[in-house]
Design a protein around this motif. Structure first.
Motif: not given
Lengths: 676, 170
Positions: A180, A182, A252, A596, A602-607, A625
């Motif tokens: 993942n 993250l 996070l 961002r 993964y349709q996911q963002s990481v801050t 975001d």
């Protein structure tokens, strides 16, 4: 080829570990030195064998053998090599294999130590460590095997299996899913292994304790072997917890470091009983009391290590760590039951033998302070257990599901932590045997007066925050007491021996480094507490949408939005990066780039926050975001986290103090004779 | 049997003493903490409900609750000019055995999120949008029902099992 080799060695190691358990028991029954010797050898050999298995696994991950289900899920061509290797502990079967490997290494060393120093312990150390190893290998071999491959059945269904199902063919996916986003962080390199080292480390003191019980040794022989292991395990577990916390803080983007998430709490619990143990073990070595208590504590710690692994893997907790629920939960539960019942039986059997040889006299003695320290840590353990088990228990007995969150944990553990801090402040003033309340008062007034300066300054210079002021005063009291006591010893020596102050400091520390190492650990804890107080009582935050070259004001800082760029990396990650400047009193002090990263796959963002960091505070800027993010205007969430850096600095100081306390003493003439 | 223990350093018999002050002191601390824990549970604990259970138990609407549901990705909105986020969730079963029987949590989440007949509940949350707040994520919210039928969440926890660990093999 590598699959069958890895699998073959895995099965072989499982058989060898079971053989070691059998041979050790049979050897003691039949008084056969030969059998015990072979059990010892069998234990030692599990380590090189599992090392080969680990190397094969690492090879498969590093070279992208995606026909293996584990490699397919955890590794990816888009990840750098080091992350593909850390994928070894990214999933369940890999981390259990990693656990087993560490355990086999520790067992090999422990068995050697037992053989050298307490020969009769050897077979029982073998039994405990190899039984535990066999349990883990059983799961890794039969329930969740990292060498399972992906097969397509004739009806088109895709399955994972160790052996080729009839009429199926092997699938070679061109790429894996990978960790993942993250988890794609250098934190992944150190945080999990440190935790596992801590967990595994506690297996060894437990095995020494069991060996002492079975062989009926009532003295502290087991503790002499166990204490170093316990201290090392405790330090690693602590480092693992802090690294996890640091990772959460930097990645996070929530501005916090500890969220009382059930998985965090589950890992904290064995650390709490472990902390109680590293304190009370020194009392048994010095005063020959707390014998039953120490055995009970190490049994508890071991059970909690397994319980913690079980909880995070059973899926009965709601956690951000979100491990999949899996079928291995009941197996762990069964294992804990066996361990618990067996050790309880042994303790009861040897109850009379474990009677204390000394007795506590005074309420204000040092041993009494250690006793209350232990009581408070056990209370913290019970509170945390109540917190994570409340949903399960209320469901079971009341068929409603009650849960508690951070507010509850803060309210319940807060006073206990404060009491522990206060106790920590008094300890240097107490003496072994007895201390009169009067002499305690005589010693405390000077540091107490000095420590009052801190609240005085705070009241005069900052906005009134009574809880914060009280907490900071407590911390300054502890610091003052500890430094007074330390300084006093150094000063007396410098005057008595006519030495330079620095020379005296080094000599005093070296002469009783267990004690002063402990003091340094305590100073580290004060620093950690300082960071906690900063966030809990003085944190400030705001979320604002600003136009280009406009500013956000928070606690005297000005965050000015300068620019926003959007770009895509070669491996398909979309990056939105804002440039901001931070200024105070009209002077620009830092340029930050909160980010961002969006992983479309993964349709996911990481801050990734931008952080301006100093000893006094962190200014933590998050690019929110959302629309409207454009070059014209962007939304930022800004946290002002005072004193937080002392949390990390304190952790380092704590580790350094522990190392100092760990260094073996040069044996004095009398002790050496006794040991041989 | 194991070898006998060397006798010799058996402890001297202890003289009878008055009730141990350490035990009394310890018990007092223990009792005090237990009371603190109990009071704190009364004040802070939340009932854990599924969204369907929440609908049929209006008597719990004025209490602190923890609810679990699956996020509908299209409904996630940020209220401009504030840190307010709204999104909708629909019911998923709370019982682990039921989830297991339906093919695991990932399948349950997907099925619930794509069920056209599901009745959504609107959640209001203040703060930074968590990275994991996205379509088909399992959301666990702590907070209260509001008079307008929305749920005001003070805490928001997200789980993404399909992406986190055991992705399906296809």
């Amino acid at each position: 080829m590598s699959a069958s080799l890895g699998l073959g060695i895995l099965v072989l190691t499982l058989i060898i570990s079971l053989y070691a358990v059998g041979a050790a028991i049979a050897g003691t029954r039949m008084h056969s030195a030969q059998l015990i010797d072979s059990a010892r050898l069998a234990t030692t050999i599990t380590f090189p064998l599992l090392t080969v298995v680990i190397l094969i696994m690492v090879y498969l991950l590093a070279t992208g053998h995606f026909e293996f289900a584990y490699v397919y899920r955890q590794a990816s061509l888009q990840m750098p090599l080091y992350l593909n290797i850390t994928a070894l502990w990214g999933g369940q079967s890999g981390s259990l294999l990693f656990w087993a490997w560490l355990l086999s290494g520790a067992s090999a060393i422990a068995v050697r130590q037992a053989w050298k120093h307490e020969k009769p312990f050897t077979p029982w150390v073998v039994v405990v460590t190899m039984f535990t190893l066999a349990f883990f290998l059983l799961i890794v071999t039969f329930v969740d095997n990292p060498f399972a491959r992906i097969w397509a059945l004739s009806d088109g269904q895709v399955v994972q299996s160790m052996i080729q199902p009839a009429g199926s063919f092997l699938i070679y996916p061109p790429n894996g899913l990978g960790l993942n986003p993250l988890l794609r962080d250098p934190g992944m390199v150190f945080h999990p292994p440190m935790l596992y080292l801590g967990f595994v480390g506690f297996v060894i003191p437990f095995s020494f304790a069991m060996a002492a019980l079975v062989t009926g040794r009532s003295d502290s022989a087991w503790l002499r072997l166990a204490s170093k292991w316990a201290l090392v395990a405790w330090v690693f577990l602590g480092i693992g917890l802090v690294l996890g916390s640091r990772w959460a803080y930097t990645v996070l983007g929530w501005g916090g470091y500890w969220g009382w998430d059930p998985v965090e709490v589950a890992a904290l619990i064995p650390w709490l009983t472990g902390t109680a143990f590293v304190h009370s073990m020194s009392i048994q070595e010095k005063r020959h009391i707390f014998k039953r208590w120490n055995i009970a504590l190490i049994v508890l710690t071991f059970c909690l290590v397994i319980f913690s692994t079980f909880l995070t893997r059973s899926g009965i907790l709601d956690s951000v760590h979100a491990f999949t629920q899996s079928s291995i939960g009941p197996m762990f539960f069964g294992f804990i039951c066996i361990v618990f019942i067996a050790s309880l039986g042994l303790i009861l059997w040897r109850w009379k033998l474990l009677e204390s040889e000394g007795k506590m006299e005074s309420f204000f003695s040092r041993e009494s302070a250690f006793l209350f320290n232990n009581l408070l840590f056990v209370l913290l353990t019970l509170i945390c257990l109540t917190g994570i088990l409340l949903p399960v228990m209320s469901d079971l007995f009341n068929s409603t599901k009650l849960t508690v969150g951070p507010a509850w944990y803060k309210q319940t553990t807060g006073p206990v932590f404060a009491a522990l801090l206060l106790l920590m402040g008094i300890v240097p003033l107490t003496a072994w045997g007895s201390t009169a309340a009067k002499s305690l008062g005589k010693k405390i007034w000077k540091p107490a007066v000095v420590s009052l300066l801190v609240p005085l300054i705070l009241i005069l210079t900052t906005a009134l925050n009574w809880a914060g002021i009280l907490a900071l005063w407590l911390l300054s009291l502890i610091t003052a007491v500890t430094l007074f006591d330390y300084g006093n010893a150094v000063f007396l020596r410098a005057r008595g021996q006519d030495e330079d102050i620095l020379v005296a400091l080094a000599k005093v520390t070296a002469r009783d480094h267990h004690r002063y190492g402990g003091y340094i650990v305590h100073i580290g804890i004060v620093m950690i507490a300082l960071g906690v107080v900063g966030i809990e009582f003085y944190q400030a935050q705001t979320q604002v949408t600003v136009g280009l070259n406009s500013s956000i004001n928070l606690e005297g800082f000005q965050v000015t939005y300068k620019n926003l760029t959007e770009s895509a990396t070669a491996d398909g990650v979309d990056i939105a990066r804002a440039d901001v400047t931070v200024s105070r009193n009209g002077k620009t002090i830092a340029a930050l780039s909160p980010r961002r990263d969006y992983y479309p796959l993964y349709q996911q963002s990481v801050t990734v926050p931008g952080v301006y960091s100093s000893l006094a505070e962190d200014l933590y800027v998050v690019l929110v975001d959302w629309q409207p993010i454009s070059a014209d205007a962007a939304t930022f969430h800004v946290y002002y986290n005072p004193l937080i850096n002392w949390f990390w600095i304190g952790s380092v100081v704590m580790v350094l103090g522990s190392i100092l306390a760990y260094i073996p003493s040069r044996p004095k003439a009398g002790e050496k004779k006794e040991e041989q | 049997m194991v070898e006998e223990v060397p006798k010799g350093n058996t402890p001297k018999p202890l003289t009878k003493t008055k009730p141990n002050k350490f035990i009394i002191g310890g018990l007092l601390i223990f009792v005090a903490t237990s009371i603190l824990v109990a009071i704190s549970i009364k004040g802070n604990a939340q009932y854990y409900l599924t969204i369907d259970e929440l609908r049929v138990s209006p008597e719990k609407w004025n209490q602190n609750l923890r609810i679990s549901g699956v996020v509908l990705g299209d409904t996630i909105r940020l209220v401009p000019g504030s840190d307010e986020i709204t999104f909708q969730v629909v019911n998923i079963p709370g019982d682990m055995n039921t989830i297991e029987a339906m093919g695991g949590i990932a399948a349950v989440l997907h099925q619930a999120a794509t069920d056209p007949k599901a009745m959504p509940l609107t959640i209001i949350y203040h703060g930074v949008k968590p990275d994991l707040l996205k379509d088909e994520a399992q959301a666990i919210m702590t907070g209260r029902m509001q008079p307008d039928g929305t749920f005001l969440a003070g805490e928001l926890l997200l789980k993404c099992p399909s992406k986190y660990q055991e992705a399906p093999l296809n």
